[in-house]
Design an enzyme around this catalytic site. Sequence first.
Site, mmCIF file in Angstrom:
data_model
loop_
_atom_site.group_PDB
_atom_site.id
_atom_site.type_symbol
_atom_site.label_atom_id
_atom_site.label_comp_id
_atom_site.label_asym_id
_atom_site.label_seq_id
_atom_site.Cartn_x
_atom_site.Cartn_y
_atom_site.Cartn_z
ATOM 1 N N SER A 52 52.539 9.169 27.055
ATOM 2 C CA SER A 52 53.157 8.335 26.128
ATOM 3 C C SER A 52 52.544 8.759 24.688
ATOM 4 C CB SER A 52 52.629 6.983 26.369
ATOM 5 O OG SER A 52 53.446 6.328 25.368
ATOM 6 N N HIS A 97 58.439 7.757 18.562
ATOM 7 C CA HIS A 97 58.121 7.786 19.920
ATOM 8 C C HIS A 97 58.152 8.343 20.933
ATOM 9 C CE1 HIS A 97 58.762 4.827 23.163
ATOM 10 N NE2 HIS A 97 57.680 5.003 23.871
ATOM 11 N N ILE A 157 57.708 9.348 28.932
ATOM 12 C CA ILE A 157 58.028 9.507 30.343
ATOM 13 C C ILE A 157 56.840 9.380 31.381
ATOM 14 C CG2 ILE A 157 59.599 11.642 29.408
ATOM 15 C CD1 ILE A 157 57.275 13.721 29.883
ATOM 16 N N HIS A 202 69.720 13.025 17.077
ATOM 17 C CA HIS A 202 70.900 13.093 18.363
ATOM 18 C C HIS A 202 70.993 14.013 18.932
ATOM 19 C CE1 HIS A 202 71.022 8.515 17.876
ATOM 20 N NE2 HIS A 202 69.826 8.551 17.375
ATOM 21 N N HIS A 248 64.185 -11.282 17.490
ATOM 22 C CA HIS A 248 63.570 -12.077 16.206
ATOM 23 C C HIS A 248 63.768 -11.237 14.942
ATOM 24 C CE1 HIS A 248 60.215 -9.693 16.130
ATOM 25 N NE2 HIS A 248 59.709 -10.245 15.150
#
Length: 306
Positions: A96, A110, A113, A149, A179
């Site tokens: 991570s 971020h 895996i 992307h 929220h």
Amino acid sequence: MTLSNPVDRELVKQYLIDLQGKVVETIEIVDGTNFLNDTWQRKEGGGGTTCIMEKGNIFERAGVGFSHVIGSKLPKSATDAHPEVANRRWEAMGVSLVFHPDNPFIPTIHMNIRFFIASKDGEEDIWWFGGGMDLTPYYGFLEDVTHFHQTIKNAIDPFGAELYKKFKDQCDDYFYLKHREEPRGVGGIFFDDYNTDSFFGSFELIKAVGDNLLNAYLPIVQKRKKNSFSEKQKDFQLYRRSRYVEFNLLQDRGTLFGIQSKGRVESILMSMPPMVKWSYDWSPDSGSEEEKLYKEFLVRKNWIAN
């Protein structure tokens, strides 16, 4: 899974360790600052190594963690989603990472895996892979988001033309602050419970994700690292980082699993930005670049042609 589809734990573990080392070595070269390597043991079983850089030339904080933890009873956060693994021995391993740049024109990234396996004498193992990566800009550049992307899509397309859209949609759903009613960033891919192919086929997908992290991110860093920025722009970055903290503490399943499984808190929370700011009822000026982030980037959309 059937016995004709063997699981190779050590192969996965060695790949994850090697990936951590490759990322750390590359970022040290890019930033010109060394990581601190902190190896730790977990009382209940297993351990890991947390590599952390703070106050670098480019990154205010960069963390790359490897963990391999073992237990006899899963926490409730896991068994709620997977009741079939209750009362089984389990192992979870993964890499991570989070990079928080100093320059607000460089986005935060971020990636995670992971591999999970649950075992019981006389029964076949239950296993799956999970992971993904996502981008959180503070000032939006369409070419950066498109590059990110497109790189991910190119990496996973060989495993199924439908996977990019499926994983992108899951990422948009997951990294959404309910929220606040807003996305955390511009997304990427996110997946869990992935074992739809053979073990080795599933493992290859994970490798494709991990191996393309630097390809997806470093060109953006190199392009934006020399952009000059004002105190106001830095202030906005600190304000937007508060959303990162809110998501990690209120919604992130990985944080919840780590805490409930009695993981190492310092390593679990290494993803937190070192400096954050909350401002009461703040809103961007009309027509500003800050407003542009909200209107054009913190929205759910297709960034590339599928």
